[in-house]
Design a protein around this motif. Structure first.
Motif, PDB file in Angstrom:
ATOM      1  N   GLU A   1       0.912  -1.176   0.115  1.00  0.00           N
ATOM      2  CA  GLU A   1      -0.099  -0.032   0.060  1.00  0.00           C
ATOM      3  C   GLU A   1       0.806   1.130  -0.168  1.00  0.00           C
ATOM      4  N   LEU A   2       2.104   1.058   0.315  1.00  0.00           N
ATOM      5  CA  LEU A   2       2.984   2.243   0.286  1.00  0.00           C
ATOM      6  C   LEU A   2       3.523   2.546  -1.135  1.00  0.00           C
ATOM      7  N   PRO A   3       3.948   3.698  -1.484  1.00  0.00           N
ATOM      8  CA  PRO A   3       4.577   3.901  -2.753  1.00  0.00           C
ATOM      9  C   PRO A   3       5.665   3.346  -2.979  1.00  0.00           C
ATOM     10  N   GLY A   4       5.979   3.092  -4.316  1.00  0.00           N
ATOM     11  CA  GLY A   4       6.933   2.143  -4.628  1.00  0.00           C
ATOM     12  C   GLY A   4       7.914   2.943  -5.946  1.00  0.00           C
ATOM     13  N   GLY A   5       8.596   2.246  -6.454  1.00  0.00           N
ATOM     14  CA  GLY A   5       9.301   3.034  -7.553  1.00  0.00           C
ATOM     15  C   GLY A   5       8.637   3.572  -8.863  1.00  0.00           C
ATOM     16  N   ILE A   6       9.080   4.078  -9.589  1.00  0.00           N
ATOM     17  CA  ILE A   6       8.650   4.925 -10.765  1.00  0.00           C
ATOM     18  C   ILE A   6       8.999   3.882 -12.012  1.00  0.00           C
ATOM     19  N   GLY A   7       8.116   4.135 -13.077  1.00  0.00           N
ATOM     20  CA  GLY A   7       8.393   3.915 -14.356  1.00  0.00           C
ATOM     21  C   GLY A   7       8.027   2.319 -14.612  1.00  0.00           C
ATOM     22  N   CYS A   8       7.298   1.634 -13.904  1.00  0.00           N
ATOM     23  CA  CYS A   8       6.893   0.155 -14.229  1.00  0.00           C
ATOM     24  C   CYS A   8       5.528   0.176 -14.604  1.00  0.00           C
ATOM     25  N   GLN A   9       5.005  -0.239 -15.864  1.00  0.00           N
ATOM     26  CA  GLN A   9       3.512  -0.445 -16.218  1.00  0.00           C
ATOM     27  C   GLN A   9       3.200  -1.779 -16.658  1.00  0.00           C
ATOM     28  N   SER A  10       2.069  -2.096 -16.098  1.00  0.00           N
ATOM     29  CA  SER A  10       1.567  -3.379 -16.513  1.00  0.00           C
ATOM     30  C   SER A  10       0.882  -3.642 -17.612  1.00  0.00           C
ATOM     31  N   THR A  11       0.790  -4.656 -18.264  1.00  0.00           N
ATOM     32  CA  THR A  11      -0.118  -4.794 -19.726  1.00  0.00           C
ATOM     33  C   THR A  11      -0.899  -6.116 -19.320  1.00  0.00           C
ATOM     34  N   MET A  12      -1.972  -6.159 -20.113  1.00  0.00           N
ATOM     35  CA  MET A  12      -2.717  -7.518 -20.172  1.00  0.00           C
ATOM     36  C   MET A  12      -1.837  -8.601 -20.358  1.00  0.00           C
ATOM     37  N   CYS A  13      -2.127  -9.853 -19.485  1.00  0.00           N
ATOM     38  CA  CYS A  13      -1.368 -10.920 -19.947  1.00  0.00           C
ATOM     39  C   CYS A  13      -2.072 -11.767 -20.792  1.00  0.00           C
ATOM     40  N   PRO A  14      -1.485 -12.269 -21.867  1.00  0.00           N
ATOM     41  CA  PRO A  14      -2.139 -12.979 -22.910  1.00  0.00           C
ATOM     42  C   PRO A  14      -2.665 -14.240 -22.551  1.00  0.00           C
ATOM     43  N   ASP A  15      -3.362 -14.517 -21.549  1.00  0.00           N
ATOM     44  CA  ASP A  15      -3.827 -15.758 -20.824  1.00  0.00           C
ATOM     45  C   ASP A  15      -5.218 -16.447 -21.855  1.00  0.00           C
ATOM     46  N   VAL A  16      -4.590 -17.371 -22.541  1.00  0.00           N
ATOM     47  CA  VAL A  16      -5.478 -17.950 -23.273  1.00  0.00           C
ATOM     48  C   VAL A  16      -6.710 -18.656 -22.730  1.00  0.00           C
TER      49      VAL A  16
END
Length: 517
Positions: free
Chosen positions: A219-234
């Motif tokens: 819940e605490l702030p972390g680093g910067i510059g990391c973005q998630s994208t959709m996992c292509p889970d079929v």
């Protein structure tokens, strides 16, 4: 543990069959074992499947009592609940694919210390090499040269394609991915890094931003510059069909795609493009991907996805990182490295776990160009990385994989077992998906195949306990802890695979009977 009586412990030692004989029997199943080991446990009307023989007798446990262990753990060790089972196992000794607890009970290890024991617990050759090096030289740090690090670097580099030839040795997968993040940013002069939802790339303060599993988010702030994208889970994602995966087993979902075409892959690529358009700067540092997601439950992507994603990342100035911490060193069978199964060439490869068969060791391998970019920005140094002891163990592991044909064994036994596990989908409505390659297999549990809603955690835990009570240790994973993870040491036999499948079938049968009541 207490309710289990292991008959094999009371057989005369001369009746024990050596491991090599077992592997001959595996290839020639018409031969009789002569003597067999069985375990009897209180499972109502069910008799547990017969446990395969083992040629090893553990030492008698003479250390701390179980209650004292619990007291010390509560008072002095991390309060984070990580141990499996209502009554955690107190392990005492290991031998190849077998583990023994403090009471002398034997278990077939099908999780390998979280996909870490690659060639077998306490493998004789690795043990001998480690003991010899212990008597010669343990530690120097990087301020001195020693032969083991140079011997190991040459062996490891020979297993990777050009231009992946520069090796940085560290101590853990988290540390390796930390370093890979620095490399990507130093080389690209950019900050943003993309990783999949469901990805696990470490639990250090830096890599936590790459890891996208809820239980590892603070819940605490972390680093910067990391973005998630959709996992292509079929299987669980919005798109998937019957030809998507590089696996002998496909999803139960249907599609109209031709075998060489995948509409699901195209849809997931559009989502990846959307992330590039909306969530990161025009130029990015890189993209991290596990060839098969481990912690998320052995999730496989559509064929061709990573190849297109790598092209998109490089067009934005980013580097592509393959996290081989769980997939590397022959575990997937068809190839030595997971990235090779996707027909891609990463710019950076991280590896750990199986690299040292349980010894704390990891590596980052990259190109000379990226290595020089890091050198200009940072005097990277690791006190323990690449120690004489670690490198001696690492070399021995590589030799055993080659000498004992363990990659080929992963392919043969893994495919055999995967196809057997897949039959459980037809037998049980709660088995939603069976997937994987080689000796990295996931079995996803659902409430029913139509909704694909995850089986409640308490039900998964009960099946997990039942497997343990019958002598089989497997892992768990997935966003909802709904997937059983199968990743044994690469030395297992078809006889042991048969046992594992029968134990799992028996556990599922018991569970369905409990449900009916």
């Amino acid at each position: 543990m207490g309710e289990m009586t292991l008959v094999w412990r009371h057989l005369p030692r001369p009746l024990c069959l050596v491991t090599s004989t077992l592997r001959i029997l595996e290839m020639r199943p018409f031969l009789s074992l002569g003597a067999s080991w069985t375990s009897v446990t209180k499972l109502g009307l069910h008799t547990r499947p017969r446990m395969p023989p083992c040629d090893f007798t553990p030492e008698k446990y003479q250390s701390l009592g179980y209650n004292r262990v619990l007291e010390i753990h509560k008072e002095h060790l991390s309060p984070v609940a990580t141990a499996f089972f209502q009554k955690p196992l107190l392990l005492h000794q290991g031998h190849m694919e077998w583990l023994f607890d403090a009471e002398g009970n034997r278990y077939l290890d099908f999780f390998s210390g979280i996909v870490t024991v690659s060639v077998g617990h306490c493998h004789p050759k690795v043990n001998a090499v480690a003991q010899k090096q212990l008597g010669r030289l343990w530690h120097t740090s990087a301020i001195f040269f020693h032969a083991p690090i140079h011997e190991y670097a040459e062996k490891l580099a020979a297993l990777l394609p050009e231009p992946l030839k520069v090796i940085f040795l560290v101590n853990s997968g988290s540390e390796a991915n930390d370093l890979a993040m620095l490399m990507a940013r130093a080389h690209s002069n950019n900050i943003d890094i993309i990783s999949f939802r469901g990805a696990f790339h470490g639990c250090s303060p830096y890599t936590l931003d790459l890891t996208n599993v809820g239980t590892y988010k603070m819940e605490l702030p972390g680093g910067i510059g990391c973005q998630s994208t959709m996992c292509p889970d079929v299987f669980r994602g919005p798109w998937g069909g019957s030809h998507c995966r590089d696996s002998p087993v496909q999803t139960i979902r249907k599609c109209s795609c031709a075998p060489d075409c995948c509409q699901a892959k195209d849809q997931y690529i559009e989502q990846f493009k959307d992330t590039l358009t909306t969530s990161v700067t025009k130029s990015i540092a890189g993209f991290f991907a596990e060839p098969i997601q481990g912690v998320n439950g052995v999730v496989q992507y559509p064929k061709g996805f990573l190849k297109e994603a790598f092209e998109l990342v490089r067009a934005r100035g980013g580097v592509c990182v393959a996290d081989e911490v769980q997939t590397g060193f022959g575990r997937l069978g068809s190839h030595f490295w997971g990235f090779q199964t996707h027909d891609v060439l990463p710019d950076i490869v991280t590896m750990a776990k199986g690299i040292g068969n349980g010894f704390p060791m990891a590596a980052v391998v990259t190109t000379p160009e990226i290595a020089k970019s890091l050198e200009k920005r940072l005097q990277h140094f690791s006190t323990f990385g690449g120690s004489p002891l670690a490198c001696a163990v690492g070399s021995a592991v590589l030799e055993v994989i080659k000498e004992e044909n363990l990659q080929e064994n992963s392919q043969e036994v893994g495919t055999y077992m995967l196809l057997k596990f897949a039959k459980l989908q037809d037998e049980f409505e709660i088995v939603g998906d069976v997937r994987g390659k080689g000796l990295m297999i996931g079995i996803e549990m659902v409430q029913d195949k139509t909704s694909r809603q995850p089986l409640p955690r308490e039900e998964v835990n009960q099946i997990h306990e039942d497997c343990k009570n019958m002598g089989l240790l497997v892992g768990k994973g997935g966003i909802f802890a709904q997937t059983f993870r199968i990743a044994p040491p690469m030395c297992i036999t078809k006889l042991e695979a048969d046992f594992a499948v029968e134990v799992f079938r028996s556990a599922l049968t018991q569970h369905m009977e409990r449900r009916a009541k």
